[in-house]
Enzyme design. Sequence first.
Site, PDB file in Angstrom:
ATOM      1  N   LYS A 111      29.578  -4.367  -6.030  1.00 24.13           N
ATOM      2  CA  LYS A 111      30.071  -4.680  -7.380  1.00 24.13           C
ATOM      3  C   LYS A 111      28.978  -4.421  -8.415  1.00 24.13           C
ATOM      4  O   LYS A 111      29.235  -3.843  -9.472  1.00 24.13           O
ATOM      5  CB  LYS A 111      30.516  -6.159  -7.447  1.00 24.13           C
ATOM      6  N   GLN A 141      31.350 -15.457  -6.170  1.00 22.30           N
ATOM      7  CA  GLN A 141      31.726 -14.784  -4.921  1.00 22.30           C
ATOM      8  C   GLN A 141      32.199 -15.820  -3.896  1.00 22.30           C
ATOM      9  O   GLN A 141      31.504 -16.789  -3.608  1.00 22.30           O
ATOM     10  CB  GLN A 141      30.518 -13.989  -4.387  1.00 22.30           C
ATOM     11  N   ASP A 144      38.209 -12.320 -12.351  1.00 24.15           N
ATOM     12  CA  ASP A 144      38.860 -12.278 -11.040  1.00 24.15           C
ATOM     13  C   ASP A 144      40.327 -12.711 -11.137  1.00 24.15           C
ATOM     14  O   ASP A 144      41.115 -12.490 -10.222  1.00 24.15           O
ATOM     15  CB  ASP A 144      38.135 -13.224 -10.055  1.00 24.15           C
TER      16      ASP A 144
END
Length: 289
Positions: A53, A97, A120
Amino acid sequence: MTAKIINGVAVSAEIRKDLKVRVEALAAQRVVPGLAVIVVGNNPASAVYVRNKIKACADVGIHSFRYDFPTDADPRAVLDLISELNDREDVHGILVQLPLPPQFAISEILRTISADKDVDGFHLYNVGGLVVGNTVFPPCTPYGVVKMLEHEGVALEGKNVVVVGASNIVGKPMALMLMQHDATVCICHAKTRDLAQFTILADILVVAAGKPNLIVPQMIKTGAVVIDVGINRLPDGKLVGDVDFAGVSEKASLITPVPGGVGPMTVTMLLYNTVASAERRNAAASLRQ
Ligand code: NAP
């Protein structure tokens, strides 16, 4: 019939090229999109995902800020950091994460991220937006699937779509997004009785169960579009999806490979949401001037 393979790397590259142009347009207004990435512990899979990422951010010109915490971190410290990042002008997206160590209440972490930096798309506000068809940040993996289908010119309206997998991060938002596109959606899960009686009806089959070879050719309709979200590591180290790729390719019209299908799209849509967030904040700031 032999299916055409949808190349997620190539579709991603096209989207990223367009994102670079949008990042340059922001730079001309002295705005650099910023993504904060919070990592707790040293899960090896998470380490790979985070590295990818961060590299992808650099490739399109997004500034990333990485924050690492030890496995035994106090959740309070992470919540405090999120609150600080929520207020920062140079941060347009915040990502924690997953998975997190057991002392963390994931719902509390996700709730603390400002809904307008939740790239997200996991905050309850954004999940609600998806339900009512007023999405702010679509979750990256299902968003990537929708973009791939769009790229291949697959019409969704009125199509029978079966989603196998009902998780909060893939299956459920996938089903909601496809409903927004006027597909007729059926969602299956581990307690579904006789999975094949549903999958055989699918014009478009999206599989996100995490079970290698769950979908075999007898379970699909000839000419179906098959999107394999699953990522499974076999004992011999090989990476496979949830679909018997070789067998199903003989019957489907379009199919995604693993690796090289949905995976690269997920990272790309994270970049996409971050750039969109920066554009939104910049537009709002311009209006205030
Ligand atoms: P998850 O939270 O474990 O959810 C799996 C879902 O599949 C659950 O709803 C489960 O049903 C259902 N399921 C399990 N076995 C099944 C079976 N035999 N028949 C029908 N449904 C079954 O997993 P996830 O996070 O959604 O991820 C799913 C897969 O996608 C994993 O392989 C993951 O690695 C992969 N993934 C890929 C990407 C990408 O970028 N390509 C992104 C995220 C995830 P119940 O709800 O009844 O338990």
